[in-house]
Design a protein around this motif. Structure first.
Motif, mmCIF file in Angstrom:
data_model
loop_
_atom_site.group_PDB
_atom_site.id
_atom_site.type_symbol
_atom_site.label_atom_id
_atom_site.label_comp_id
_atom_site.label_asym_id
_atom_site.label_seq_id
_atom_site.Cartn_x
_atom_site.Cartn_y
_atom_site.Cartn_z
ATOM 1 N N ASP A 15 -29.636 34.193 -22.323
ATOM 2 C CA ASP A 15 -29.846 35.236 -23.321
ATOM 3 C C ASP A 15 -30.585 36.421 -22.721
ATOM 4 O OD1 ASP A 15 -30.133 35.675 -26.553
ATOM 5 O OD2 ASP A 15 -31.880 36.449 -25.480
ATOM 6 N N THR A 16 -30.037 37.628 -22.908
ATOM 7 C CA THR A 16 -30.676 38.848 -22.445
ATOM 8 C C THR A 16 -30.483 39.932 -23.503
ATOM 9 O OG1 THR A 16 -30.778 40.466 -20.629
ATOM 10 C CG2 THR A 16 -28.607 39.528 -21.113
ATOM 11 N N SER A 17 -30.825 41.185 -23.163
ATOM 12 C CA SER A 17 -30.645 42.309 -24.090
ATOM 13 C C SER A 17 -30.742 43.605 -23.308
ATOM 14 C CB SER A 17 -31.725 42.299 -25.173
ATOM 15 O OG SER A 17 -31.667 43.478 -25.961
ATOM 16 N N ASP A 18 -30.106 44.652 -23.839
ATOM 17 C CA ASP A 18 -30.184 45.945 -23.155
ATOM 18 C C ASP A 18 -31.579 46.551 -23.232
ATOM 19 O OD1 ASP A 18 -30.235 46.743 -25.821
ATOM 20 O OD2 ASP A 18 -28.487 48.065 -25.679
ATOM 21 N N VAL A 19 -32.400 46.137 -24.210
ATOM 22 C CA VAL A 19 -33.727 46.723 -24.354
ATOM 23 C C VAL A 19 -34.759 46.053 -23.458
ATOM 24 C CG1 VAL A 19 -34.679 45.289 -26.235
ATOM 25 C CG2 VAL A 19 -35.270 47.734 -26.097
ATOM 26 N N ILE A 29 -20.410 29.799 -17.785
ATOM 27 C CA ILE A 29 -21.600 30.422 -18.373
ATOM 28 C C ILE A 29 -21.288 30.950 -19.764
ATOM 29 C CG2 ILE A 29 -23.239 32.345 -18.151
ATOM 30 C CD1 ILE A 29 -23.708 30.353 -15.979
ATOM 31 N N GLN A 30 -22.234 30.763 -20.694
ATOM 32 C CA GLN A 30 -22.148 31.410 -21.998
ATOM 33 C C GLN A 30 -23.237 32.481 -22.015
ATOM 34 O OE1 GLN A 30 -22.716 27.614 -22.316
ATOM 35 N NE2 GLN A 30 -20.700 27.816 -21.358
ATOM 36 N N LEU A 31 -22.805 33.717 -21.958
ATOM 37 C CA LEU A 31 -23.706 34.847 -21.800
ATOM 38 C C LEU A 31 -23.910 35.568 -23.127
ATOM 39 C CD1 LEU A 31 -25.254 36.858 -19.967
ATOM 40 C CD2 LEU A 31 -23.056 37.995 -19.553
ATOM 41 N N ALA A 32 -25.153 35.685 -23.534
ATOM 42 C CA ALA A 32 -25.483 36.413 -24.765
ATOM 43 C C ALA A 32 -26.317 37.635 -24.422
ATOM 44 C CB ALA A 32 -26.267 35.508 -25.718
ATOM 45 N N THR A 33 -25.968 38.767 -25.003
ATOM 46 C CA THR A 33 -26.814 39.946 -24.898
ATOM 47 C C THR A 33 -26.829 40.660 -26.245
ATOM 48 O OG1 THR A 33 -27.397 41.866 -23.535
ATOM 49 C CG2 THR A 33 -25.043 41.566 -24.029
ATOM 50 N N LYS A 34 -27.606 41.729 -26.328
ATOM 51 C CA LYS A 34 -27.847 42.354 -27.625
ATOM 52 C C LYS A 34 -27.859 43.870 -27.498
ATOM 53 C CE LYS A 34 -31.301 38.695 -28.177
ATOM 54 N NZ LYS A 34 -31.695 38.668 -26.755
ATOM 55 N N PHE A 35 -27.669 44.526 -28.636
ATOM 56 C CA PHE A 35 -27.762 45.975 -28.739
ATOM 57 C C PHE A 35 -28.526 46.291 -30.015
ATOM 58 C CE2 PHE A 35 -24.472 44.938 -31.687
ATOM 59 C CZ PHE A 35 -24.637 45.863 -32.707
ATOM 60 N N ALA A 91 -31.520 55.393 -36.979
ATOM 61 C CA ALA A 91 -30.549 56.268 -36.315
ATOM 62 C C ALA A 91 -30.184 57.519 -37.101
ATOM 63 C CB ALA A 91 -29.274 55.476 -36.001
ATOM 64 N N ASN A 92 -30.747 57.690 -38.308
ATOM 65 C CA ASN A 92 -30.451 58.924 -39.036
ATOM 66 C C ASN A 92 -31.183 60.123 -38.431
ATOM 67 O OD1 ASN A 92 -32.948 57.986 -39.781
ATOM 68 N ND2 ASN A 92 -32.742 58.500 -41.949
ATOM 69 N N THR A 93 -32.160 59.844 -37.542
ATOM 70 C CA THR A 93 -32.832 60.926 -36.825
ATOM 71 C C THR A 93 -32.897 60.577 -35.340
ATOM 72 O OG1 THR A 93 -34.960 59.870 -37.293
ATOM 73 C CG2 THR A 93 -34.252 61.621 -38.783
ATOM 74 N N PRO A 94 -31.726 60.489 -34.697
ATOM 75 C CA PRO A 94 -31.697 60.057 -33.295
ATOM 76 C C PRO A 94 -32.153 61.146 -32.337
ATOM 77 C CG PRO A 94 -29.513 60.695 -33.978
ATOM 78 C CD PRO A 94 -30.376 60.776 -35.203
ATOM 79 N N PRO A 95 -32.717 60.739 -31.187
ATOM 80 C CA PRO A 95 -33.032 61.727 -30.163
ATOM 81 C C PRO A 95 -31.745 62.254 -29.553
ATOM 82 C CG PRO A 95 -33.359 59.511 -29.324
ATOM 83 C CD PRO A 95 -33.061 59.383 -30.787
ATOM 84 N N LYS A 96 -31.805 63.399 -28.881
ATOM 85 C CA LYS A 96 -30.603 64.011 -28.327
ATOM 86 C C LYS A 96 -29.908 63.120 -27.303
ATOM 87 C CE LYS A 96 -32.250 68.731 -29.090
ATOM 88 N NZ LYS A 96 -32.639 70.003 -28.434
ATOM 89 N N ASP A 97 -30.704 62.339 -26.566
ATOM 90 C CA ASP A 97 -30.136 61.547 -25.485
ATOM 91 C C ASP A 97 -29.841 60.109 -25.904
ATOM 92 O OD1 ASP A 97 -32.715 60.704 -25.761
ATOM 93 O OD2 ASP A 97 -33.099 60.530 -23.603
ATOM 94 N N ILE A 98 -29.592 59.903 -27.184
ATOM 95 C CA ILE A 98 -29.444 58.540 -27.698
ATOM 96 C C ILE A 98 -28.395 57.738 -26.942
ATOM 97 C CG2 ILE A 98 -27.811 59.228 -29.520
ATOM 98 C CD1 ILE A 98 -30.427 56.446 -29.699
ATOM 99 N N ASN A 99 -27.254 58.341 -26.633
ATOM 100 C CA ASN A 99 -26.205 57.580 -25.969
ATOM 101 C C ASN A 99 -26.590 57.186 -24.557
ATOM 102 O OD1 ASN A 99 -24.331 57.495 -28.092
ATOM 103 N ND2 ASN A 99 -23.691 59.587 -27.685
ATOM 104 N N SER A 100 -27.479 57.945 -23.933
ATOM 105 C CA SER A 100 -27.905 57.587 -22.583
ATOM 106 C C SER A 100 -28.926 56.470 -22.599
ATOM 107 C CB SER A 100 -28.519 58.809 -21.875
ATOM 108 O OG SER A 100 -29.714 59.198 -22.519
ATOM 109 N N SER A 101 -29.388 56.106 -23.788
ATOM 110 C CA SER A 101 -30.359 55.013 -23.901
ATOM 111 C C SER A 101 -29.692 53.668 -24.059
ATOM 112 C CB SER A 101 -31.275 55.264 -25.106
ATOM 113 O OG SER A 101 -31.994 56.462 -24.934
ATOM 114 N N ALA A 102 -28.351 53.618 -23.970
ATOM 115 C CA ALA A 102 -27.646 52.354 -24.126
ATOM 116 C C ALA A 102 -28.011 51.389 -23.026
ATOM 117 C CB ALA A 102 -26.145 52.598 -24.117
#
Length: 350
Positions: free
Chosen positions: A61-65, A87-93, A339-350
């Motif tokens: 188990d992991t996550s992008d954060v 392997i059974q790989l779990a991640t999160k967003f 997310a109704n007030t996202p920062p400009k670089d939100i997509n780069s924070s993936a």
């Protein structure tokens, strides 16, 4: 490849009713890149993941954060040295770490897709076995978020969908859009809120349950009692690990320690065995940076408990006697942004 031909020491179980099969005990990778301790080197992290696999753990188990992002990169490096099909790989967003301004939750469909694509690259894989929404975005209908996840399943990028820290209403609504395979929630001897509504609902819908922090964020392994909390750990501000709260909670550990002697095991093994005995649909994911702790966790599978034993264990750590909130004060102070007030670089924070 390493690990092939090794004897599986850990039972396999169905997680949910959609077809996902995992090791009865998983491994939470978050701690490898900090949070509870200092981050370990890539070499150490990879060796621990490989050792866990060689001993029968196949569910990671992991996550992008986590890191952020560095945890997935580390896990990806380890996967290159292991047979992916086993392997059974779990991640999160869904959780975005913002510089100096706390955390944000984003469940918008376009963000879901962007996160998935980035996680696939960091992990170096073609598909994610179990993809969780890490926290629920209250500004985006769950139907929209899961609708995008459903598309990712149809495209073969994700095999199964999960939710983390979701309410019973959210779980039911999400499941109506696409079957939810697993729900990840904090569950341990001293965090038991999910037992009243969430656990029965998951069983009604055929959803597996993945407890995180099954050792009470290390408390039942002795953290804060027999060993100190590292100064760089987020636990230094956790309500249950500070001041009078910790002193009161130590009595719970001593009770469990005394009971563990009766079962000829460590307190951590008894606490983990208690979770493991909650049902075949329950797969905890304890994490550690030490091989000894990994071995102890695996050893908890050998601890056999009767119904009477489970009741006795529950009674020595009563939920109403636990002092302090289960949520770290730093999260409570920062609050969640949406997310109704996202920062400009939100997509780069993936």
């Amino acid at each position: 490849m390493e690990g092939q031909g090794k004897t599986q020491m850990i039972p396999r179980v169905k997680l949910g009713t959609q077809g996902l099969e995992v090791s009865k005990l998983g491994y939470g990778c978050m701690g490898l890149t900090g949070v509870y301790n200092s981050p370990v080197s890539d070499e150490v992290g990879i060796s621990i993941i490989k050792d866990a696999f060689n001993k029968g753990i196949t569910f990671f188990d992991t996550s992008d954060v986590y890191g952020p992002r560095t945890n997935e990169i580390l896990v990806g490096k380890a996967l290159k040295e292991l047979p992916r099909e086993k392997i059974q790989l779990a991640t999160k967003f869904g959780i975005v770490k913002l510089d100096q301004t706390g955390l944000m939750i984003n469940g918008r469909p376009e963000y879901v897709r962007a996160c998935c694509e980035e996680s696939l690259k960091r992990l170096g894989v073609d598909y994610i076995d179990l993809y969780y929404q890490h926290r629920i975005d209250k500004t985006v209908p769950i139907e929209e978020t899961v609708g995008e996840l459903k598309k990712l399943v149809e495209e073969g990028k994700v095999r199964y969908i999960g939710l983390s820290e979701a309410s019973s209403d959210t779980i039911r609504r999400a499941h109506a859009v696409h079957p939810i395979t697993a729900v990840q929630m904090e569950w341990s001897l001293w965090t038991r809120e999910i037992e009243e509504e969430i656990v029965p609902l998951c069983r009604e819908l055929g959803i597996g349950i993945v407890p995180y922090s099954p050792l009470g964020r290390g408390f039942f392994g002795g953290r804060g009692v027999t060993e100190s909390v590292p100064t760089n750990s987020f636990l230094v501000s956790h309500p249950r690990f500070t001041g009078e709260n910790l002193e009161k909670n130590k009595t719970l550990y001593v009770r469990l320690e005394n009971l563990a002697m009766k079962h000829h095991c460590a307190p951590s093994q008894l606490a983990l065995a208690w979770i493991l005995h909650q049902g075949d649909d329950v797969v905890p994911i304890p994490g550690t940076t030490k091989i000894k702790n990994l071995d102890d966790n695996i050893g908890s599978l050998k601890v056999k408990l009767t119904k009477e034993d489970l009741e006795e264990i529950s009674n020595v750590v009563r939920e109403e006697e636990v002092t302090g909130s289960r949520t770290s004060s730093q999260f409570e102070k920062a609050g969640w942004k949406y997310a109704n007030t996202p920062p400009k670089d939100i997509n780069s924070s993936a």
